[in-house]
Scaffold this motif. Structure first.
Motif, PDB file in Angstrom:
ATOM      1  N   ASP A   1     -16.557   3.620  -6.992  1.00  0.00           N
ATOM      2  CA  ASP A   1     -15.829   4.515  -6.085  1.00  0.00           C
ATOM      3  C   ASP A   1     -15.412   3.790  -4.819  1.00  0.00           C
ATOM      4  O   ASP A   1     -14.287   3.958  -4.315  1.00  0.00           O
TER       5      ASP A   1
ATOM      6  N   TYR B   1     -12.416   1.519  -5.546  1.00  0.00           N
ATOM      7  CA  TYR B   1     -11.149   2.252  -5.624  1.00  0.00           C
ATOM      8  C   TYR B   1     -10.651   2.632  -4.233  1.00  0.00           C
ATOM      9  O   TYR B   1      -9.437   2.568  -3.943  1.00  0.00           O
ATOM     10  N   SER B   2     -11.594   3.047  -3.356  1.00  0.00           N
ATOM     11  CA  SER B   2     -11.167   3.456  -2.010  1.00  0.00           C
ATOM     12  C   SER B   2     -10.625   2.262  -1.217  1.00  0.00           C
ATOM     13  O   SER B   2      -9.687   2.408  -0.417  1.00  0.00           O
ATOM     14  N   GLN B   3     -11.183   1.086  -1.449  1.00  0.00           N
ATOM     15  CA  GLN B   3     -10.691  -0.104  -0.747  1.00  0.00           C
ATOM     16  C   GLN B   3      -9.319  -0.523  -1.247  1.00  0.00           C
ATOM     17  O   GLN B   3      -8.515  -1.074  -0.492  1.00  0.00           O
ATOM     18  N   ARG B   4      -9.071  -0.288  -2.534  1.00  0.00           N
ATOM     19  CA  ARG B   4      -7.765  -0.664  -3.093  1.00  0.00           C
ATOM     20  C   ARG B   4      -6.648   0.273  -2.635  1.00  0.00           C
ATOM     21  O   ARG B   4      -5.473  -0.046  -2.806  1.00  0.00           O
ATOM     22  N   LYS B   5      -6.972   1.427  -2.077  1.00  0.00           N
ATOM     23  CA  LYS B   5      -5.960   2.379  -1.623  1.00  0.00           C
ATOM     24  C   LYS B   5      -5.483   2.125  -0.205  1.00  0.00           C
ATOM     25  O   LYS B   5      -4.814   2.950   0.389  1.00  0.00           O
TER      26      LYS B   5
ATOM     27  N   VAL C   1      -3.300   1.163   3.016  1.00  0.00           N
ATOM     28  CA  VAL C   1      -1.861   1.225   3.264  1.00  0.00           C
ATOM     29  C   VAL C   1      -1.543   0.413   4.507  1.00  0.00           C
ATOM     30  O   VAL C   1      -2.224   0.565   5.534  1.00  0.00           O
TER      31      VAL C   1
END
Length: 988
Positions: free
Chosen positions: A924, A927-931, A933
């Motif tokens: 989890d 995934y949050s790090q890959r989002k 912006v």
């Protein structure tokens, strides 16, 4: 003692009128005559003893004859008292002021410091102040009880002599303070002293008082008759008596110096360098004899104190002459006092004279001095003029060491002997005080000289001198001392030691020898040895680093103390040798070992403590003990091992065990010969042997195993086999030879606990090996001995290292705190599953043990399983059990084992769930790090080149805010790689 301090000279003769008053003005004399004239006389030549000639005659100087007058040199004035007080300017003698209020005055006094005049008229005292020039201002006027006969300023106050008493008048408020009465036969007389104090006359006694009228402690001057006038001219006081002039010293006890017989003297006056005597019609002068001539007179007549006081008055420019005269007088005075029995006073003057120490010591022929000293016989003083006295020794040494026999001596001879001894003792006590006062400076110079030579040697300027210093400074008695200061120090200390011994001050002798000293070794050694001063001799040896001689003497004294026929007064013990050896452990261990052997048997514990506390190498001590005292070798090694096992090497540990084993074997041989041997018997040495075999690891078990008998000492054999990792043979001895299962179980526990990882394969198999021994029949003795023999032969070729078993380390996995808390459960489960299909190391021998056909020890096996279920692999244990074993008997083993297995299963399930949850959390977060912006605006800048990003390819740093061109980022990475490569090349 009378001597000539002044020479009398007639200065003026045949004055036409009677002289009423006299004063000196420079080199001139002012004579006030009865006809009112003032006659001025001047010397015919510059010589002070030449006659005076009339220079001027001032007729009608006063209407009435002058009562007194005084020259005020600081103000160039002449003060005269006639019918009133007048002031005349000098040298013209012009009258500048007349104090009409002083009409009828009979006495006055002038204060030179403040310019104040006081005078007495009837019962009044008036005070005037000189206002400069011609003016005088009245300050005060006070009434007094009676007519004033004498007066003088004393500071701010005035001392008055009123008829028969002295009072102090306060010049501010007129308060009167009584001093004391003046007597009946002579009028009061007040004389000022140069120090500001006063000399008051009381009959024929002069009393010293301070400015407040308090008596001083300087003593009193006793004149031959009541004086009429007194003049002070240091260092003498000159008094005018009715029949003569008397001169006395101003130094207590104010002795009579000279008497000048001259009648009809009316007045005394102090001149610049003489004293003027006024008769009726003539004037005489007392001219001082030169100080040098007076000193010679006083010294020749034996008045040394007065001569020394005059030496202090010599002018500063004659300082060298003064020092020479003082030293000469001190020496002569010291000899005089010494001859008359005042030994301490004599030594004080020898001390003041700074005479050489050897000069003083020449008065004591019995004091033996070092051979380096040259004392001329001419310097020696024959104190009593008796050569026989000197042959016996003026220091009293012969009297002290050769007491007279009372059976052959008459009573007068006994009294003479006692007096002689007392005189000798007083002489020596005075010498001791003298040497002690001189010692500090002499020792300081000697030490400074030695330090200077060391410094010079350090810079290479005085190598030869320093080598000689090193040989002679510490061992003063072995050769001539190479310097003046150290030579003098050696003379002083050697003489001081002898004087202290002759007066019986042994404690001070010890204090001298314990501190810094330069005592001559050869002389002091001989004297101390003859006088049986053993403790002092030991300190002498110790200070001079002659430790072997000191220890030999101390050993001799200890032996004599133990002897019943010994005559020594002080008893010595072996412990004294041990105490002496303690400081030598670090500097001379060989000497310590050599002499410690002499007291090892009498005080073993103290000697062993000496070895231990002195940090002497253990190998050296052990070798020495082995050669000279084998019976103490084991005790020393025991104490060393008790202090620190690492303090002794493996060789020493091996030697200690061999010593124990030798004693046990001797004990076993004796009991076997008597057929009383019991395997369960334990002597103190055997207990030590067993403890040493178990606790230490530095010995060689193979060598010890060869020394053991084949049919005894099985417990020792078992321990040694265990050290060689032959656990099966060791357990077999415990079970089948000693028949003590408890020892076998304790052995397994020790092996199990010695492993770092309890789940290790061999740690668990040690209990399985014990089970096999219980379940298999015991072997025959021949078979067992055969295996031991094969083992020893094998060890001779390849000896395995003791304690070669090492636990296998496992790497812990990553987990949270909750996982770490129960991590052991999972590892235990893995261990159980991995060993289910394996066999123990002893499985191969199981068939061999079953062939004996003996009864198996099933009860011991079941007890082992029930008490050590948590340390035994359950699957392998069940495989070893006989088929006939009842399941009910295995309940104490299987019950807790199954409960533990279930608990481990649950723990593993929890761990699995926690790891799955942790995996999901990590995914989890990924995934949050890959989002993330990143917004690129028109003004976004590259952090490296400081240009706008624009539409170029860019890179973002992990912090999410730092933007750079991708090209800039790649270039920066390449530059870093090049820099690292160049640094590596430089290091290589």
């Amino acid at each position: 003692m009378v001597h000539s301090a002044y020479d009398r000279v007639e200065l003026v003769t045949d004055s036409p009128s009677k002289i009423e008053a006299i004063q000196s003005y420079g080199s001139k004399l002012l004579l006030a005559c009865s006809d009112g004239s003032l006659r001025i006389y001047a010397p015919e030549s510059s010589n002070s003893s030449s006659p005076y000639l009339l220079e001027k005659n001032l007729s009608g100087f006063t209407k009435k004859p002058l009562i007194s007058m005084e020259v005020l040199e600081s103000r160039e004035l002449l003060l005269s008292l006639s019918d009133s007080i007048a002031f005349h300017r000098l040298p013209t003698f012009e009258t500048i002021a007349v104090i009409t209020k002083a009409k009828g005055a009979n006495v006055f006094s002038w204060d030179h410091r403040r310019g104040f005049l006081c005078f007495a008229r009837q019962k009044r005292v008036c005070i005037f102040r000189h206002d400069g020039g011609r003016g005088f201002v009245e300050v005060k006027e006070f009434g007094v009880p009676d007519v004033v006969k004498s007066m003088c300023w004393c500071g701010e106050n005035i001392c008055l002599g009123i008829r028969r008493e002295y009072v102090i008048l306060n010049s501010s408020n007129g308060t009167l303070s009584e001093v004391f009465t003046s007597g009946r036969l002579a009028p009061p007389l007040v004389i000022p002293l140069p120090s500001g104090e006063l000399l008051l006359g009381k009959e024929n006694i002069g009393v010293f008082v301070d400015q407040n009228g308090k008596l001083l402690s300087e003593g009193r001057i006793c004149w031959s008759e009541p004086p009429l006038e007194v003049v002070i001219q240091k260092p003498y006081a000159i008094a005018l008596l009715p029949r003569f002039v008397e001169i006395r010293s101003l130094r207590d006890p104010y002795p009579l110096i000279q008497t000048v017989v001259l009648r009809n003297v009316h007045h005394l006056c102090e001149s610049n360098n003489s004293v003027i005597l006024a008769l009726d019609n003539s004037v005489h002068g007392l001219i001082p004899v030169s100080l040098g001539a007076q000193i010679v007179q006083l010294t020749a007549s034996g008045n040394f104190e007065e001569a020394l006081s005059l030496c202090k008055l010599l002018p500063p420019e004659d300082s060298s002459l003064r020092v020479a005269k003082e030293e000469s007088i001190h020496i002569r005075y010291a000899h005089y006092l010494f001859e008359n029995g005042s030994y301490e006073d004599a030594m004080e003057h020898f001390l003041d004279s700074q005479v050489d120490i050897t000069y003083v010591l020449s008065l004591y022929p019995s004091i033996i001095l070092p051979k380096t000293t040259v004392v001329h016989e001419s310097e020696k003083l024959d104190i009593y003029g008796d050569a026989s006295y000197h042959s016996r020794g003026a220091s009293g040494m012969s009297d002290d060491m050769e007491p007279l026999s009372t059976s052959h001596t008459s009573e007068p001879d006994e009294n003479a002997s006692l007096i002689s001894k007392k005189v000798s003792h007083n002489m020596l006590m005075a010498l001791i005080k003298y040497l002690q006062k001189r010692r500090y400076s002499v020792i300081e110079k000697a030490t400074a000289e030695g330090t200077e030579e060391v410094v010079l040697d350090a810079v290479g300027d005085n190598f030869t001198s320093y080598n000689r210093f090193k040989k002679t400074n510490k061992y003063q008695g072995r050769g001539p001392v190479s310097s003046g200061a150290r030579e003098m120090a050696s003379i002083l200390d050697t003489a001081l030691l002898q004087a202290l011994l002759f007066t019986g001050q042994s404690s001070l002798v010890l204090e001298l020898l314990k501190g810094l000293n330069y005592c001559d070794l050869k002389i002091c050694e001989e004297i101390l040895r003859k006088g049986n001063h053993h403790v002092a001799l030991l300190e002498l040896y110790k200070y001079n680093s002659l430790h072997r001689e000191a220890l030999e003497l101390l050993h001799k004294l200890v032996e004599e103390s133990n002897s019943k026929q010994s005559e020594i007064t002080q008893r010595f013990k072996p412990e004294d040798i041990v105490e002496y050896l303690k400081p030598l452990c670090g500097t001379d261990p060989i000497l310590v070992l050599e002499f410690s052997m002499l007291v090892l048997e009498s005080c073993p514990s103290q000697t062993i403590d000496l070895f231990l506390s002195g940090n002497i190498p253990a190998d050296m001590v052990n070798s020495y003990l082995k050669q000279h005292s084998p019976n103490m070798q084991a005790k020393y090694l025991e104490l060393m091992l008790a202090m620190n096992e690492n303090a002794i090497s493996g060789n020493l540990q091996n030697e200690m065990v061999n010593i124990y084993l030798s004693e046990v074997l001797d004990w076993y041989t004796d009991l076997s010969a008597q057929q009383k041997w019991d395997e369960k018997a334990y002597s103190p040495t055997r207990k030590k042997l067993l403890s040493a075999l178990e606790s230490i690891s530095g010995y060689n078990p193979e060598a010890l195993l060869k020394r053991l008998p084949s049919d005894a000492l099985y417990e020792e054999r078992a321990i040694l086999l265990g050290k060689m990792n032959q656990h099966e043979l060791a357990l077999s001895l415990y079970v089948h030879k000693l028949h003590v299962p408890e020892l076998a179980l304790s052995y397994c526990d020790r092996v199990y606990e010695s492993m770092h990882q309890p789940s290790g394969k061999y740690a668990s198999n040690i209990y399985l090996t014990l089970m096999q021994i219980y379940l298999n029949p015991s072997k025959t003795t021949a078979s067992f001995e055969k295996r031991i023999t094969n083992l020893l032969s094998l060890q001779n070729t390849t000896t395995p290292k003791v304690g070669s078993l090492t636990p296998v380390k496992t790497k812990a996995g990553r987990g949270t705190k909750k996982i770490a808390a129960i991590e052991g459960a999972e590892e235990t489960k893995v261990s159980l599953s991995s060993t289910d299909s394996s066999r123990s190391d002893g499985d191969g021998d199981a068939d061999e043990f079953r062939e004996g056909g003996s009864t198996i020890m099933l009860d011991e096996v079941l007890d082992l399983l029930s008490c050590r279920w948590d340390r035994i692999n359950g699957a392998q244990a069940l495989k070893l059990l006989p088929r006939e074993t009842k399941l009910q008997d295995l309940l104490p083993f299987l019950g807790p084992l199954l409960r533990k297995s279930s608990e481990m299963y649950r723990n593993c399930s929890v761990i699995k769930s926690l790891r799955q949850s942790e995996n999901l959390q990590v995914r989890d977060e990924l995934y949050s790090q890959r989002k993330a912006v990143v917004k690129i605006a028109g003004d976004s800048m590259c952090s490296l080149c400081r240009k706008k990003i624009g539409t170029s390819v860019f890179a973002v740093y992990p912090n999410g805010t730092t933007l750079v061109h991708f090209v800039c980022f790649r270039d920066s990475q390449n530059m870093k790689a090049v820099a690292k490569g160049s640094q590596l090349r430089k290091r290589l």
